[in-house]
Design a protein around this motif. Structure first.
Motif, short mmCIF file in Angstrom:
data_model
loop_
_atom_site.label_atom_id
_atom_site.label_comp_id
_atom_site.label_asym_id
_atom_site.label_seq_id
_atom_site.Cartn_x
_atom_site.Cartn_y
_atom_site.Cartn_z
N GLY A 111 35.77 -8.91 49.97
CA GLY A 111 35.31 -10.11 50.65
C GLY A 111 33.90 -9.95 51.20
O GLY A 111 33.26 -8.90 51.05
N ALA A 112 33.42 -11.01 51.86
CA ALA A 112 32.02 -11.08 52.29
C ALA A 112 31.61 -9.88 53.16
O ALA A 112 30.64 -9.18 52.86
N LEU A 113 32.31 -9.63 54.24
CA LEU A 113 31.88 -8.54 55.13
C LEU A 113 32.21 -7.16 54.58
O LEU A 113 31.60 -6.18 54.98
N GLU A 114 33.14 -7.08 53.67
CA GLU A 114 33.30 -5.80 52.96
C GLU A 114 32.02 -5.49 52.18
O GLU A 114 31.55 -4.35 52.17
N LYS A 115 31.47 -6.51 51.54
CA LYS A 115 30.21 -6.33 50.82
C LYS A 115 29.11 -5.88 51.78
O LYS A 115 28.34 -4.96 51.49
N PHE A 116 29.06 -6.53 52.94
CA PHE A 116 28.08 -6.16 53.95
C PHE A 116 28.24 -4.70 54.36
O PHE A 116 27.28 -3.92 54.34
N MET A 117 29.46 -4.33 54.71
CA MET A 117 29.70 -2.96 55.19
C MET A 117 29.35 -1.92 54.14
O MET A 117 28.74 -0.89 54.44
N HIS A 118 29.74 -2.19 52.90
CA HIS A 118 29.45 -1.21 51.85
C HIS A 118 27.94 -1.12 51.57
O HIS A 118 27.41 -0.03 51.37
N SER A 119 27.28 -2.27 51.59
CA SER A 119 25.83 -2.25 51.29
C SER A 119 25.06 -1.51 52.37
O SER A 119 24.02 -0.92 52.11
N LYS A 120 25.57 -1.55 53.59
CA LYS A 120 24.88 -0.89 54.72
C LYS A 120 25.37 0.54 54.94
O LYS A 120 24.94 1.19 55.89
N GLU A 121 26.31 0.99 54.14
CA GLU A 121 26.95 2.31 54.34
C GLU A 121 27.49 2.46 55.77
O GLU A 121 27.42 3.54 56.37
N MET A 122 28.03 1.40 56.28
CA MET A 122 28.63 1.42 57.62
C MET A 122 29.81 2.39 57.63
O MET A 122 30.56 2.48 56.66
N TYR A 123 29.96 3.11 58.73
CA TYR A 123 31.07 4.06 58.93
C TYR A 123 31.17 5.11 57.84
O TYR A 123 32.26 5.63 57.58
N MET A 124 30.11 5.43 57.16
CA MET A 124 30.19 6.28 55.98
C MET A 124 30.38 7.74 56.36
O MET A 124 29.72 8.25 57.25
N ARG A 125 31.31 8.37 55.66
CA ARG A 125 31.49 9.82 55.77
C ARG A 125 31.35 10.45 54.40
O ARG A 125 31.45 9.77 53.38
N LYS A 126 31.14 11.75 54.34
CA LYS A 126 30.89 12.42 53.05
C LYS A 126 32.17 12.61 52.25
O LYS A 126 32.12 12.80 51.04
N GLY A 127 33.30 12.65 52.95
CA GLY A 127 34.57 12.83 52.25
C GLY A 127 35.67 12.97 53.27
O GLY A 127 35.42 13.19 54.46
N ARG A 128 36.89 12.83 52.80
CA ARG A 128 38.01 12.90 53.73
C ARG A 128 38.21 14.31 54.27
O ARG A 128 38.79 14.49 55.34
N LEU A 129 37.78 15.29 53.50
CA LEU A 129 37.93 16.68 53.93
C LEU A 129 36.56 17.30 54.15
O LEU A 129 36.36 18.49 53.96
N ASN A 130 35.62 16.48 54.51
CA ASN A 130 34.24 16.95 54.65
C ASN A 130 33.63 16.33 55.91
O ASN A 130 33.39 15.13 55.97
N MET A 131 33.40 17.15 56.92
CA MET A 131 32.88 16.64 58.19
C MET A 131 31.36 16.76 58.28
O MET A 131 30.77 16.44 59.32
N GLU A 132 30.74 17.19 57.20
CA GLU A 132 29.29 17.40 57.20
C GLU A 132 28.56 16.10 57.55
O GLU A 132 28.81 15.05 56.96
N GLY A 133 27.67 16.20 58.50
CA GLY A 133 26.85 15.05 58.86
C GLY A 133 27.57 14.01 59.69
O GLY A 133 27.00 12.96 60.02
#
Lengths: 238, 238, 238, 238
Positions: free
Chosen positions: C95-117
């Protein structure tokens, strides 16, 4: 091996239970539960109770083969792991095997945002599988917490990749694999099982693999062996 | 009978599987799956495959006893029935026993807003139970559609009555009863089973009651027989 | 402030909409959604669109106050965070705000088992809250993935701690807080909201806080302000 | 009318909120919530609070048009009705509008297996829609119980018909339609809304249609008007 070498599968056929079949296509993915050391490594917490079934089924080789075939054929594999965290020890009640898992610190991690001590622990993936896990066809999901995927994001991940059909494999057959299967059916996935890429507790008077195979034969669309899965890939519409 | 007369229960004890126990209190309710003619009446669609187990367990008498004890003790009973409707025939896929149920028109009704022909049909409740079903302690839920309550309002009904603990009974042990049990566990209910107020398919090489009993012993807090349930009521905090 | 200073709350009262009330007791917990930098820190991805509401509501101070009061009163706080992982970029629709969040890399982590950064990233918790997060009354849950807790283990965690009543707070009011509220209601939790310990997008012609407040007033049992929550604790049965 | 005649839609465009779009194809179905007398007939329980919005949106004509277009184009329509039964009066808690609905006996039926008095009651379908409801493209689902489909079989019905994309319409916009929308998103459906085939409470200071439109614009893939839906059918891949 062939699935009809299992007595249960033969009996189901003789009893006239329908076998709807399962065609592998581009909307098919594989779901693997608990490919973790606490089940599959000789020092794992649950190894003593599953080792007989794992050896009989050749589970580790078959799971490796499933990972390999998936990678070669570009089939997505969704991993549904099992982790416990320190706060889970505060749970106020639980069933029999929940008590077992908690008392043995099975799948234990230090925290959801803490990877310390994870590598090579009982919660980590079996070394044999690691070569496959970093590939592009692998989607690691949130951990499940009891036996089913109801409290993880597995179903959403599948749907967001437009998956409609699922092949189940992994540990253990009558607990997490079966609870995942039952939940995916209720959510309207078409489900089959690669049964010898799985294994489960076998104790005197308690052959849980046999029990699970009965249920899975009745509720899913088809039971494959790994060998039959490999053959089916030849006719798959990928 | 006593639950330790079942081999599976004995084997589980010898294997050291924990038995957390289950105390009946004022937040406890009973859930009964599929108390319907198509399972329990001699002309029912599934009677030929479950009759042996139903006779062995004395299922009908035990279910009646559970209804009676619940009524006498003011324990709520939530009924989770199984109905199919004409539009369900349009489903585009399904597992083995879904195919069986649809081909046999099991639990068939004319429509969701059409009660024509329901009375005494395979979808109706067994006559023996009807005296209990109109009482104040009975809550009839939306029908489930595959095996579990995920597509019914059972869980909400339980929660709206502040139920936290559930005793399972009804048909059939390895399908609807077990899928209900697994789902209720994932939703954080404390669950036990009155196992001989249940029964399931028994065919050559396929003793599904035994298979279910293994799983239920492992995942729930306790296995009761109807007799043990009656005894437990003496110490219940109602 | 008092909740009746909000026009919507006044209007609802004048319209005669019932206000069932919410008594805090020992089965009550707090759920906090998305207490993360990407919403609440001035360089956060969503800060530009929520900052007006966050300032008006005094959200950060109020959320801190809720954490503090919970800790002092021994009330459990369940954190439902929002994280995205690299594989989520492969999702085939949204949906619309999913597109927004993904395009902005909101809440982005490197991986589920990766706490780097992770530390101090947009996905990390706001510094102001960290002093409360390591305490015994805090249960961190699996991340949610769209807006609601359906794909996390929040509900199970609540039930395993015998929680029946929930006070909602956190970001953002009309998205994750409201979707959590709606889901918890369907699961049979009794729900109220501490509305000024929340905030949401405010753009010309789009006052989403006001919109959410209307919905929340209609569907929950009560709307508190943080001040009213503090007062209610004096009469709470903890 | 066109959706850009709504201020909210204009404002969202000006704010740069993405509009992913929604292509109607053979895996698309329509879901209609609560097309019932208690909302849409002048003696309905909720008519006094929704009538302004229903008239403004031309809701009844637009819903009829949606039914008609669906039938002409062979698009499946899944009806998610709202019914209450006598046992629901025993629920021990509920939010504000649950209190309202129960006090007004909204959607009340005599029993799940009792159709007495249903015809033309507040729970029955609006007469205008009945000509469409007996057709082959209509699937009537289990009733929902609060606002969302979590306690009905809607999602399973959609999946069993291989539906992946949903167009929402029906009553009321900010309650059942919005809760359905939010739940379907969490389950991985692609969702759009035909917003003027819907309507909701409008009271002084409480324009819930406007509030819902903000949320729906943000969370779904697209907002159609009925006119735009009709146009989109010309390019649909059915």
């Amino acid at each position: 091996m062939k699935s009809n070498e299992w007595e249960v599968i033969k009996a189901a056929k003789e009893a006239g239970i329908p076998d709807p079949g399962f065609e592998i296509d581009k909307n098919t993915a594989i779901v693997i539960t608990d490919p973790q050391n606490d089940f599959l490594r000789s020092d794992g917490v649950a190894w003593p109770i599953v080792k007989e079934s794992v050896k009989e089924n050749n589970t580790i080789e078959n799971m490796s083969q499933v990972f390999k075939l998936a990678q070669e054929n570009g089939i997505k594999v969704f991993i549904s792991p099992h982790y416990f965290f320190p706060t889970d020890k505060g749970w106020k009640f639980g069933g029999a095997l929940e008590k077992f898992m908690h008392s043995k610190e099975m799948y234990m991690r230090k925290g959801r945002l803490n990877m310390e001590g994870f590598e090579n622990s009982g919660a980590d993936f079996l070394d044999e599988f690691k070569q496959y896990l970093e590939k592009d066809n692998i989607i690691l999901c949130n951990p499940h917490k009891i036996y089913g995927p109801q409290n993880s994001d597995l179903s959403l991940q599948l749907r967001k990749y437009k998956v409609q059909k699922v092949l189940m494999a992994g540990m253990s057959t009558n607990l997490c694999l079966e609870s995942h299967t039952r939940q995916l059916l209720e959510e309207g996935f078409e489900v089959a099982v690669i049964a010898d890429a799985s294994g489960s507790a076998k104790l005197p008077g308690l052959d849980t693999f046999k029990g699970a195979l009965m249920n899975l034969r009745m509720i899913t669309s088809h039971i494959f062996t790994t060998e039959e899965f490999k053959e089916a890939l030849n006719e798959a519409k990928l």
